[in-house]
Design a protein around this motif. Structure first.
Motif, PDB file in Angstrom:
ATOM      1  N   GLN A   1       0.959  -1.258  -0.041  1.00 45.19           N
ATOM      2  CA  GLN A   1      -0.037  -0.095   0.065  1.00 45.19           C
ATOM      3  C   GLN A   1       0.842   1.482   0.080  1.00 45.19           C
ATOM      4  N   TYR A   2       1.880   1.353   0.700  1.00 45.55           N
ATOM      5  CA  TYR A   2       2.771   2.403   0.731  1.00 45.55           C
ATOM      6  C   TYR A   2       3.495   2.733  -0.521  1.00 45.55           C
ATOM      7  N   LEU A   3       3.906   1.630  -1.258  1.00 45.52           N
ATOM      8  CA  LEU A   3       4.492   1.858  -2.429  1.00 45.52           C
ATOM      9  C   LEU A   3       3.492   2.180  -3.616  1.00 45.52           C
ATOM     10  N   GLU A   4       2.523   1.909  -3.521  1.00 45.27           N
ATOM     11  CA  GLU A   4       1.367   2.652  -4.114  1.00 45.27           C
ATOM     12  C   GLU A   4       1.146   4.086  -4.038  1.00 45.27           C
ATOM     13  N   GLN A   5       1.130   4.667  -2.773  1.00 46.59           N
ATOM     14  CA  GLN A   5       1.232   6.110  -2.406  1.00 46.59           C
ATOM     15  C   GLN A   5       2.667   6.830  -2.913  1.00 46.59           C
ATOM     16  N   ILE A   6       3.876   5.973  -2.787  1.00 39.80           N
ATOM     17  CA  ILE A   6       4.725   6.638  -3.399  1.00 39.80           C
ATOM     18  C   ILE A   6       4.782   6.827  -4.844  1.00 39.80           C
ATOM     19  N   SER A   7       4.196   5.917  -5.509  1.00 42.10           N
ATOM     20  CA  SER A   7       4.212   6.112  -6.997  1.00 42.10           C
ATOM     21  C   SER A   7       3.488   7.163  -7.241  1.00 42.10           C
ATOM     22  N   THR A   8       2.143   7.669  -6.846  1.00 39.48           N
ATOM     23  CA  THR A   8       1.371   8.622  -7.078  1.00 39.48           C
ATOM     24  C   THR A   8       2.170  10.046  -7.432  1.00 39.48           C
ATOM     25  N   PRO A   9       2.859  10.663  -6.515  1.00 39.10           N
ATOM     26  CA  PRO A   9       3.773  11.665  -6.633  1.00 39.10           C
ATOM     27  C   PRO A   9       4.981  11.678  -7.801  1.00 39.10           C
ATOM     28  N   LEU A  10       5.207  10.270  -7.957  1.00 37.57           N
ATOM     29  CA  LEU A  10       6.285   9.936  -9.045  1.00 37.57           C
ATOM     30  C   LEU A  10       6.025  10.003 -10.404  1.00 37.57           C
ATOM     31  N   ARG A  11       4.678   9.693 -10.602  1.00 32.52           N
ATOM     32  CA  ARG A  11       4.054   9.437 -11.939  1.00 32.52           C
ATOM     33  C   ARG A  11       4.244  10.952 -12.809  1.00 32.52           C
ATOM     34  N   PRO A  12       3.661  11.986 -12.325  1.00 30.77           N
ATOM     35  CA  PRO A  12       3.921  13.002 -12.911  1.00 30.77           C
ATOM     36  C   PRO A  12       5.446  13.547 -13.308  1.00 30.77           C
ATOM     37  N   LEU A  13       6.378  13.045 -12.452  1.00 26.94           N
ATOM     38  CA  LEU A  13       7.690  13.250 -12.843  1.00 26.94           C
ATOM     39  C   LEU A  13       8.064  12.790 -14.013  1.00 26.94           C
TER      40      LEU A  13
ATOM     41  N   HIS B   7       8.833  13.496 -18.327  1.00 24.41           N
ATOM     42  CA  HIS B   7      10.120  13.081 -19.082  1.00 24.41           C
ATOM     43  C   HIS B   7       9.757  11.796 -20.177  1.00 24.41           C
ATOM     44  N   ASN B   8       8.497  11.631 -20.158  1.00 27.29           N
ATOM     45  CA  ASN B   8       8.266  10.642 -21.181  1.00 27.29           C
ATOM     46  C   ASN B   8       8.285   9.202 -20.796  1.00 27.29           C
ATOM     47  N   ILE B   9       8.392   9.042 -19.530  1.00 22.48           N
ATOM     48  CA  ILE B   9       8.792   7.819 -19.056  1.00 22.48           C
ATOM     49  C   ILE B   9       7.706   6.921 -18.465  1.00 22.48           C
TER      50      ILE B   9
ATOM     51  N   SER C 194      20.366  11.316 -26.552  1.00 18.33           N
ATOM     52  CA  SER C 194      20.544  10.393 -27.812  1.00 18.33           C
ATOM     53  C   SER C 194      19.902   9.021 -27.475  1.00 18.33           C
ATOM     54  N   PHE C 195      19.269   8.693 -26.462  1.00 20.13           N
ATOM     55  CA  PHE C 195      18.455   7.522 -26.214  1.00 20.13           C
ATOM     56  C   PHE C 195      17.248   7.358 -27.284  1.00 20.13           C
ATOM     57  N   GLU C 196      16.989   6.291 -27.875  1.00 15.37           N
ATOM     58  CA  GLU C 196      16.244   5.819 -28.682  1.00 15.37           C
ATOM     59  C   GLU C 196      15.232   4.817 -28.224  1.00 15.37           C
ATOM     60  N   GLY C 197      13.811   4.919 -28.501  1.00 10.54           N
ATOM     61  CA  GLY C 197      13.145   4.065 -28.066  1.00 10.54           C
ATOM     62  C   GLY C 197      11.952   4.435 -26.807  1.00 10.54           C
ATOM     63  N   ASP C 198      11.128   3.386 -26.348  1.00  6.50           N
ATOM     64  CA  ASP C 198      10.439   3.816 -25.221  1.00  6.50           C
ATOM     65  C   ASP C 198      11.005   3.508 -24.131  1.00  6.50           C
ATOM     66  N   LYS C 199      10.839   4.493 -23.186  1.00  8.37           N
ATOM     67  CA  LYS C 199      11.280   4.727 -21.921  1.00  8.37           C
ATOM     68  C   LYS C 199      10.387   3.850 -20.831  1.00  8.37           C
ATOM     69  N   LYS C 200      11.201   3.171 -19.846  1.00  6.96           N
ATOM     70  CA  LYS C 200      10.324   2.416 -18.962  1.00  6.96           C
ATOM     71  C   LYS C 200      11.103   2.250 -17.767  1.00  6.96           C
ATOM     72  N   ILE C 201      10.438   2.667 -16.482  1.00  6.23           N
ATOM     73  CA  ILE C 201      10.876   2.302 -15.232  1.00  6.23           C
ATOM     74  C   ILE C 201       9.865   1.368 -14.605  1.00  6.23           C
ATOM     75  N   GLN C 202      10.393   0.420 -13.714  1.00  9.02           N
ATOM     76  CA  GLN C 202       9.563  -0.770 -12.953  1.00  9.02           C
ATOM     77  C   GLN C 202      10.183  -0.727 -11.586  1.00  9.02           C
ATOM     78  N   LEU C 203       9.315  -0.630 -10.671  1.00  6.94           N
ATOM     79  CA  LEU C 203       9.300  -0.680  -9.316  1.00  6.94           C
ATOM     80  C   LEU C 203       8.569  -1.846  -8.946  1.00  6.94           C
ATOM     81  N   GLY C 204       9.046  -2.491  -7.696  1.00 14.88           N
ATOM     82  CA  GLY C 204       8.214  -3.747  -7.173  1.00 14.88           C
ATOM     83  C   GLY C 204       8.695  -4.150  -5.827  1.00 14.88           C
ATOM     84  N   ALA C 205       8.160  -5.207  -5.393  1.00 19.76           N
ATOM     85  CA  ALA C 205       8.590  -5.618  -3.906  1.00 19.76           C
ATOM     86  C   ALA C 205       8.226  -7.053  -3.978  1.00 19.76           C
TER      87      ALA C 205
END
Length: 456
Positions: free
Chosen positions: A308-320, A324-326, A364-375
């Motif tokens: 539950q806490y990581l879900e709360q953390i992800s909320t303010p991180l998503r706008p960032l 950056h199109n990530i 210079s990075f090309e392609g889709d940008k993706k970050i994955q967080l988990g536990a």
């Protein structure tokens, strides 16, 4: 050697004055012993200068009185010094006519009433350094072998005293050196402690600046994100007010019909639902941001649901990440209950995501940008992880990534503290471990292992 002389020698050899390193006391003891053993009333100890061009009295005893020191130069008494150079005993029965001592007749022997002399060499480390001089008044005295052996033994004991004095001198020098070294070490230690305190203070300021910079990014992202639902709510509210004014005008004019009233109700229902949804969204964003920001500043321990806490953390991180199109992907298991420091966890993930913006995806990075967080739960432990598909790390960067102030983006505003803070929070605050998995152009994975219940 007769019993009396042996007894005197034994007393001297057993005396602590010989080995305590005090040459003054040793000289007194030995000269008094010479006078006692030989039955004479004048004797002394003389030491050669380093260049052997002069001999100086150290202690002269005459009728139990200590005389002032004297000096005899080689240039004035060449025959005597030539005899000394042989480093043998000088036994002069008739000192005024002896080949080694006749030069003293007018200036020393007759003025002091001395008729016979016995000089036995004092040796130290195999070299002669002086003599014990025995001087007899009255009838001429033929110095016996026992008397010569007695004085020679006392000369050897004086050599032992000289060695003890040298050892004592070295010990004092060593103590002084040690004292100076200790003072220098203490001074350097104090300087180092002052420098370390300054560095710690500077590091604390930099760490706080880094934390506030991360919070600043969150504020900017959340502010932008909150503006959207608030803007929609304001627009919807304005529309509802306009419709209400229209209804009032028709009602006042007596022109309000059933169809107009039903349209108003439908419009108000849609508008209020839209306002409610967007205000709820804004409230959720603000609530999660407040929780994350407060936790990062306070770092208090508590029991909580990590999922539950990581879900709360992800909320303010998503706008960032959107800025950056990530794409931000969150992988959670069912509830993972832990007893730990939520603020430290929030700071860790905020730093990891913020770090990604500077390093993982260059222009210079090309392609889709993706970050994955988990536990994931692992018996008594939990593995939290961060993954991206960015440019990855070289071997050198991977080895130094947790060093304070190390950064490859100094020109882009990097301080080199983000990953250092992550490492310290994981290993010290959470009592866990951290593992880096990365290759150039293969992305980055950071695995963090912590206990479900911290020990500190």
């Amino acid at each position: 050697m007769n019993t009396e002389l042996e007894s005197v020698l034994l007393d001297v050899s057993q005396s602590s004055d010989i080995d305590q390193g005090d040459l003054t006391q040793a000289s007194k003891l030995i000269v008094h012993s010479v006078v006692q053993g030989l039955g004479i009333d004048r004797a002394g100890i003389w030491l050669l200068s380093d260049d052997k061009q002069q001999i100086d009295s150290i202690f002269i005893l005459d009728k139990q009185q200590h005389l002032d020191d004297l000096s005899l130069p080689r240039s004035a008494f060449p025959a005597y010094f030539t005899a000394l150079d042989t480093e043998r005993v000088i036994a002069a029965e008739d000192a005024c006519h002896h080949v080694a001592t006749h030069e003293f007749t007018d200036v020393y022997l007759k003025p002091n009433g001395i008729v016979s002399m016995l000089d036995c060499p004092i040796r130290h480390k195999g070299k002669m350094i002086g003599v014990i001089c025995c001087e007899h008044r009255g009838q001429l005295l033929d110095w016996s072998r026992e008397q010569q052996a007695f004085v020679s033994s006392l000369a050897d004991l004086y050599g032992r005293a000289v060695n003890a004095n040298e050892v004592r001198h070295y010990q004092l020098e060593l103590e002084q050196i040690n004292t100076r070294l200790e003072d220098e070490v203490n001074r350097r230690t104090e300087e180092l402690n002052i420098t370390i305190d300054k560095l710690k203070a500077a590091q604390t300021k930099l760490v706080e600046s880094e934390k506030m910079a991360a919070l600043g990014n969150l504020v900017a992202g959340v502010a932008h994100e909150v503006n959207t639902p608030l803007g929609i709510s304001v627009t919807s509210t304005s529309h509802c007010i306009d419709e209400l004014n229209k209804l009032k005008a028709k009602f006042t004019a007596g022109e309000l019909g059933e169809e107009d009233f039903e349209y108003f109700l439908s419009t108000m229902e849609d508008g209020l639902q839209l306002i409610n949804r967007n205000l709820s969204r804004a409230a959720e964003l603000v609530h999660n941001f407040k929780r994350t920001a407060a936790d990062q500043l306070l770092l208090e321990r508590e029991q909580f649901d990590l999922t539950q806490y990581l879900e709360q953390i992800s909320t303010p991180l998503r706008p960032l990440t959107r800025k950056h199109n990530i794409e931000l992907v969150i992988d959670f298991e069912d509830a993972i209950h832990i007893d730990s420091y939520p603020g430290a966890i929030a700071q860790i993930f905020t730093n990891l995501v913020s770090n990604c913006f500077r390093h993982a995806y260059p222009d210079s990075f090309e392609g889709d940008k993706k970050i994955q967080l988990g536990a994931k739960a692992m018996d008594d432990r939990v593995m939290m992880y961060y993954k991206d598909n960015g440019v990855g790390l070289s071997a050198e960067v991977k080895e130094r990534i947790f060093e304070p102030f190390f950064t490859t983006a100094r020109n882009a505003g990097g301080t080199g503290l983000g990953m250092s803070i992550v490492y310290n929070l994981v290993t010290q605050k959470l009592g866990g471990s951290i593992e880096i998995l990365s290759e150039p152009n293969q992305g980055l994975e950071i695995d963090i292992y912590i206990d479900k219940e911290v020990s500190n």
